[in-house]
Design an enzyme around this catalytic site. Structure first.
Site, short mmCIF file in Angstrom:
data_model
loop_
_atom_site.label_atom_id
_atom_site.label_comp_id
_atom_site.label_asym_id
_atom_site.label_seq_id
_atom_site.Cartn_x
_atom_site.Cartn_y
_atom_site.Cartn_z
N LYS A 117 -1.42 0.92 -5.69
CA LYS A 117 -0.80 2.17 -6.15
C LYS A 117 0.26 1.87 -7.22
O LYS A 117 0.40 2.62 -8.20
CB LYS A 117 -0.19 2.94 -4.98
N TYR A 133 -2.56 -2.09 -0.40
CA TYR A 133 -2.57 -0.66 -0.76
C TYR A 133 -1.45 -0.34 -1.73
O TYR A 133 -1.68 0.23 -2.80
CB TYR A 133 -2.45 0.20 0.51
N THR A 172 3.01 7.12 -4.23
CA THR A 172 3.57 6.98 -2.89
C THR A 172 4.90 6.26 -2.91
O THR A 172 5.14 5.41 -3.78
CB THR A 172 2.57 6.19 -2.02
N ASP A 173 5.74 6.55 -1.92
CA ASP A 173 7.03 5.84 -1.83
C ASP A 173 6.83 4.36 -1.48
O ASP A 173 7.74 3.55 -1.64
CB ASP A 173 7.96 6.51 -0.81
N GLU A 174 5.62 4.02 -1.01
CA GLU A 174 5.39 2.62 -0.61
C GLU A 174 5.46 1.66 -1.79
O GLU A 174 5.62 0.45 -1.58
CB GLU A 174 4.02 2.48 0.08
#
Ligand code: NAD
Ligand code: DAU
Length: 356
Positions: free
Chosen positions: A167, A163, A135-137
């Site tokens: 990741k 989260y 994810t870009d997060e």
């Protein structure tokens, strides 16, 4: 020759779209869907393919090493696509441990089982690939005052939520397997997806469902946080292209080049829902500003230059088309929505939301 894909989390939002996409677009594939079926996994999503001889399902936890090992022995997959994860930021703020277990330890278990299954006598891995759906997060947050800055593949990881920390940790293990063992990996880091089968805890399906039922639309904080929205089918296509065409060891960012503040998204949903069902009671009066998410990232933005240059991928679905397709899908699947919004899992979700 037919290739076997072991797809984890294939009963969730993006995973089920990916399984359907692959079976529709390739004759010569076999898909083994490995999913624990948490609140977010729903086999109804795959009802159309459950009898397809190219498809198999196993209800398995990716942290369960003996069970995962047995699946590798049984199906001898060529590729692994690891979607399985706890995916909702708000839940991670309340229940971080489960995110560490599935997202970190589950990934390490998948890597380990794939390595053991694929390693050859000379220490190489043949024509196999492990793709981690990230994810870009993991890159953290961008400033809304610098709209020309974007996450790039070499942007340092700087996760903020439990989260995104889980990741990012998983990504580091995937990288370590590539660096240490020469294990054939790719990582894709995608922006916010929307489309059919998304669980209505996430912004877009939550707002569609609430708007259609004249319920309040809870906007966190000032509603000016920016996300880069991508229609889910475009993400599925990107993963397919990276798996077969991506250079081993590389990271590819995937994004819609479609950054919008949350208020824009919510207003668009109000306008489109009101139009779709011809209901003048669906108005902006439903919007309610609520307490902000803790540690709320301000802006995500991806310039998907590398995947475009290397593989020719680009986002094909314009937001104004994708949001109409999505609202139409939810309107045509009211039973799906009432099924996933009822029962213990949704009660659990509501309790969590009300307790914020
Ligand atoms: P989702 O929550 O809809 O689905 C997750 C799936 O994983 C569910 O089917 C669930 O049952 C399964 N699962 C959870 N724990 C498991 C375990 N221990 N063992 C086996 N299966 C398990 O998630 P999603 O939105 O489809 O996201 C899929 C992946 O894509 C995740 O890895 C997420 O981090 C990543 N991602 C999501 C987005 C997005 O916008 N939704 C964007 C970029 C990346
Ligand atoms: O960027 C990719 C990520 O996008 C994925 O890795 C995650 O799995 C996925 O859940 C998503 O994370 P976000 O936190 O960005 O998505 P969410 O839909 O939860 O929230 C989108 C934005 O909307 C965010 O700024 C918070 C806000 N929001 C969300 C909800 C659920 C609200 O204002 N109200 C809400 O009720």
């Amino acid at each position: 020759m037919s290739k076997t894909y072991l797809v984890t989390g294939g009963a969730g939002f993006i995973g089920s779209n990916f399984v359907l996409y692959m079976l529709e677009n390739h004759d010569d594939v076999r898909i083994v869907n490995v999913d624990k079926l948490t609140y977010a996994g729903n086999l109804e999503n795959l009802a159309d393919v459950e009898d397809d001889p190219r498809y198999a399902f196993s209800q398995t936890d990716i942290c369960d090493k003996p069970a995962v090992k047995a699946l590798f022995e049984k199906y001898q997959p060529d590729y692994v696509v690891n979607f399985a994860a706890e995916s909702h930021v708000d839940r991670s703020i309340k229940y971080p441990e489960v995110f560490a277990e599935t997202n970190v330890m589950g990934t390490v278990t998948m890597l380990n089982c794939a390595k053991e299954a694929w390693e050859q006598a000379d220490g190489t891995y043949g024509d196999h690939k492990y793709l981690q759906v990230s994810t870009d997060e993991v890159y953290g947050s961008l400033s809304i005052d610098e709209p020309d800055t974007f996450f790039r593949e070499d942007t340092p990881l700087n996760p903020h939520s439990p989260y995104s920390a889980s990741k990012a940790s998983a990504d580091m293990f995937v990288k370590a397997y590539g660096d240490t063992y020469g294990f054939p990996v790719n990582i894709t880091r995608c922006s916010n997806n929307y489309g059919p089968y998304q669980f209505p805890e996430k912004l877009i399906p939550l707002m569609i469902n609430n708007a259609l039922h004249h319920e309040k639309l809870p906007v966190y904080g000032d509603g000016m946080n920016v996300r880069d929205w991508l229609y889910v089918a475009d993400h599925c296509k990107a993963i397919d292209m990276v798996l077969t065409g991506g250079k081993t060891g590389e990271v590819y960012n995937v994004g819609g080049h479609n950054e919008k503040p949350n208020m824009f998204i919510v207003r668009s949903i109000i306008a489109e829902c009101s139009k779709a069902v011809d209901d003048p009671a669906i108005t902006e009066a439903l919007i309610e500003h609520v307490t902000d998410r803790k540690g709320h990232d301000r802006r995500y933005g991806i310039a998907p230059d590398k995947i475009k240059a290397d593989l020719g991928w680009y986002p094909e679905t314009a937001f104004e088309d994708g949001i109409v397709l999505t609202i139409d899908w939810y309107l045509a699947h009211e039973e799906w929505m009432s099924h996933v919004t009822s029962g213990a899992y949704m009660d659990y979700y509501k309790r969590m939301y009300e307790g914020r």
